[in-house]
Design a protein around this motif. Structure first.
Motif, mmCIF file in Angstrom:
data_model
loop_
_atom_site.group_PDB
_atom_site.id
_atom_site.type_symbol
_atom_site.label_atom_id
_atom_site.label_comp_id
_atom_site.label_asym_id
_atom_site.label_seq_id
_atom_site.Cartn_x
_atom_site.Cartn_y
_atom_site.Cartn_z
ATOM 1 N N TYR A 212 -44.808 45.169 2.637
ATOM 2 C CA TYR A 212 -43.435 45.676 2.443
ATOM 3 C C TYR A 212 -43.358 46.569 1.201
ATOM 4 O O TYR A 212 -42.739 47.642 1.231
ATOM 5 N N ARG A 217 -42.124 47.969 7.176
ATOM 6 C CA ARG A 217 -40.778 47.416 7.410
ATOM 7 C C ARG A 217 -40.680 46.495 8.618
ATOM 8 O O ARG A 217 -39.769 45.683 8.702
ATOM 9 N N TYR A 218 -41.591 46.649 9.559
ATOM 10 C CA TYR A 218 -41.451 45.921 10.823
ATOM 11 C C TYR A 218 -42.561 44.891 10.970
ATOM 12 O O TYR A 218 -43.745 45.227 10.974
ATOM 13 N N VAL A 269 -39.752 32.441 7.015
ATOM 14 C CA VAL A 269 -39.400 33.760 7.552
ATOM 15 C C VAL A 269 -37.924 34.055 7.256
ATOM 16 O O VAL A 269 -37.570 35.169 6.846
ATOM 17 N N ILE A 270 -37.078 33.045 7.429
ATOM 18 C CA ILE A 270 -35.649 33.248 7.154
ATOM 19 C C ILE A 270 -35.441 33.604 5.682
ATOM 20 O O ILE A 270 -34.671 34.507 5.349
ATOM 21 N N ARG A 273 -36.478 37.175 4.952
ATOM 22 C CA ARG A 273 -35.485 38.187 5.357
ATOM 23 C C ARG A 273 -34.501 38.453 4.220
ATOM 24 O O ARG A 273 -33.997 39.568 4.087
ATOM 25 N N THR A 274 -34.221 37.431 3.411
ATOM 26 C CA THR A 274 -33.315 37.673 2.273
ATOM 27 C C THR A 274 -34.078 38.329 1.124
ATOM 28 O O THR A 274 -33.513 39.117 0.380
ATOM 29 N N ALA A 280 -37.407 44.145 9.054
ATOM 30 C CA ALA A 280 -37.053 43.512 10.331
ATOM 31 C C ALA A 280 -38.214 42.589 10.681
ATOM 32 O O ALA A 280 -39.312 43.056 10.971
ATOM 33 N N ILE A 281 -37.955 41.287 10.593
ATOM 34 C CA ILE A 281 -39.036 40.316 10.806
ATOM 35 C C ILE A 281 -38.714 39.465 12.030
ATOM 36 O O ILE A 281 -37.692 38.792 12.071
ATOM 37 N N THR A 282 -39.596 39.519 13.011
ATOM 38 C CA THR A 282 -39.413 38.707 14.215
ATOM 39 C C THR A 282 -40.344 37.500 14.147
ATOM 40 O O THR A 282 -41.547 37.649 13.905
ATOM 41 N N TYR A 283 -39.746 36.331 14.325
ATOM 42 C CA TYR A 283 -40.524 35.083 14.394
ATOM 43 C C TYR A 283 -40.770 34.777 15.861
ATOM 44 O O TYR A 283 -39.836 34.750 16.672
ATOM 45 N N ARG A 381 -33.129 45.292 12.264
ATOM 46 C CA ARG A 381 -32.834 44.114 11.463
ATOM 47 C C ARG A 381 -31.541 43.497 11.974
ATOM 48 O O ARG A 381 -30.561 44.206 12.208
#
Ligand code: NAG
Ligand code: NAG
Ligand code: NAG
Length: 382
Positions: A212, A217-218, A269-270, A273-274, A280-283, A381
């Motif tokens: 990052y 970003r992804y 992961v949550i 994100r903060t 944009a993070i997909t779990y 995001r």
């Protein structure tokens, strides 16, 4: 009858159109010019083969018709990701010949852990390329790309290199952690494993942060598979106590640990994100997808999940897939089954292509992801 078929056809078509019409998704499909993957054997497309001893036939025979550096008869989930994004299969970063990095690179190696381990690959198969090293390799890859790109004179000199500006538009995928658990099961009790998880997951989070900070970003992060459902866990196990296995034959305690790991991963992961406001993070709940297959084998057209397609496994004699050995003085070869497409387990540890395909079909369309969107929307995001 012809009219009936026509009518049914028309009905289906109009229904598809009407469903599409009311779909709320307004966001256009993301265009990822490249994928950079980090992981272990679940997503290694040639790293370990290039670095140590090549993975032999019958690995790779199903799809590539030759060994392809993958621990599978054919494609891995990472290959189905590439297909879905209309990109070529990823070359392993460690491969020195026949590579093309224009659309990404793969830093995964079989046996990799998140945390650096104090042992060699010749003991228990733990790769020296732990996640921190994979990130160092990525950083070097990126720096050298920029340098070579600037030095290139003719267009063809650039054609196999990534475009430097595209690093920030790429999708960064992770599938790692299973071997941290396996080291844990070998060396620690369950309390110690549980206590080690925050540190392991912080190191994974640091890898994401490192990318990052350089503009990535992804992110697409797989959780860990149902560890106890690997048939290898039952080798040499006699007199299995009552309640040790679940109804599908998986080792319960190991799945409890994998589930705990995944719960903590999701929380991490949550938090990420903060910490990373533009990411944009997909779990991705690979565990649930694989377990859904394991618990529905008959309906989905697969054999018993504990059956192994490749290798020689008779009583307590286990000859690994593609290896030669002896049983009662007779030479035996760990060969493949007739119908790999019906097997979940290819070699007692790794999934067969058909199972990977089944799982990929479900995780890539958003059925098992948080947020619940397909991989083609993973640049947004939520
Ligand atoms: C590394 O291995 C050595 C030799 O087995 C051992 O003494 C040492 O405690 C290990 N260190 C770690 C950090 O595990
Ligand atoms: C495997 O074990 C069974 C039961 O003990 C025995 O009857 C059989 O001969 C063994 N098979 C081989 C190939 O050793
Ligand atoms: C994803 O694909 C699977 C398999 O085709 C299907 O069962 C599921 O409903 C799909 N999920 C979504 C969210 O489209």
């Amino acid at each position: 009858m012809g009219i009936g078929v026509l009518f049914v056809g028309f009905f289906l078509l109009s229904c598809v159109v009407c469903v599409k019409g009311v779909e709320p998704k307004a966001s256009p499909t993301c265009t990822f010019p490249a994928v950079y993957n980090f992981g272990d054997s679940n997503s290694d497309t040639g790293g370990i083969s290039a670095s140590f001893v090549p993975i032999p036939a019958p690995y790779g025979e199903g799809f590539f018709h030759k060994p392809s550096g993958r621990d599978c008869d054919g494609r891995l989930i990472v290959d189905f990701i590439a297909e879905k994004l209309n990109l070529p299969y990823l070359s392993a970063y460690l491969n020195s010949l026949g590579t093309n990095y224009r659309h990404g690179a793969n830093f995964a190696t079989g046996g990799s852990t998140i945390r650096k381990q104090n042992e060699t690959i010749f003991q228990y198969g733990i790769s020296p390329f732990s996640l921190d090293i994979q990130i160092v390799q990525f950083n070097q890859f990126k720096a050298r790309t920029k340098q070579l790109y600037e030095e290139a004179k003719a267009p063809h000199e650039k054609s196999k290199l990534p475009v430097p500006e595209e690093f920030s538009k790429a999708l960064y995928t992770f599938d790692i952690g299973q071997n941290d658990l396996s080291v844990g099961f070998r060396k620690m009790n369950f309390d110690q494993i549980r206590e080690s998880m925050p540190d392991i997951l912080n190191q994974l989070a640091n890898a994401v942060k490192n990318i990052y900070q350089q503009g990535g970003r992804y992110f697409w992060i797989h959780n860990t598979s149902p560890f106890g459902c690997m048939p290898v866990q039952l080798f040499y196990k006699h007199n299995i106590p009552e309640g040790y296995l679940d109804q599908y034959g998986c080792v319960k305690d190991q799945n409890v640990m994998a589930t705990e790991f995944n719960k903590q991963l999701k929380d991490r992961v949550i938090k990420l994100r903060t910490e990373l406001p533009e990411a944009a993070i997909t779990y991705v709940d690979v565990y649930a997808a694989k377990y859904a297959l394991i618990s529905n084998t008959k309906k989905e057209g697969f054999v018993d999940p504990m059956k192994i397609c490749c290798g020689y496994h008779v009583n307590d004699t286990h000859i690994w897939c593609g290896n030669l050995g002896t049983d009662n003085g007779k030479d035996v070869f760990g060969s493949a089954c007739e119908n790999p497409s019906q097997y979940i387990s290819w070699d007692s540890v790794h999934y067969a292509e058909a199972a990977n395909h089944w799982v990929a079909n479900r995780i890539l369309n958003g059925s098992y992801t948080d947020p619940p969107t397909p991989i083609t929307q993973a640049c947004y995001r939520h």
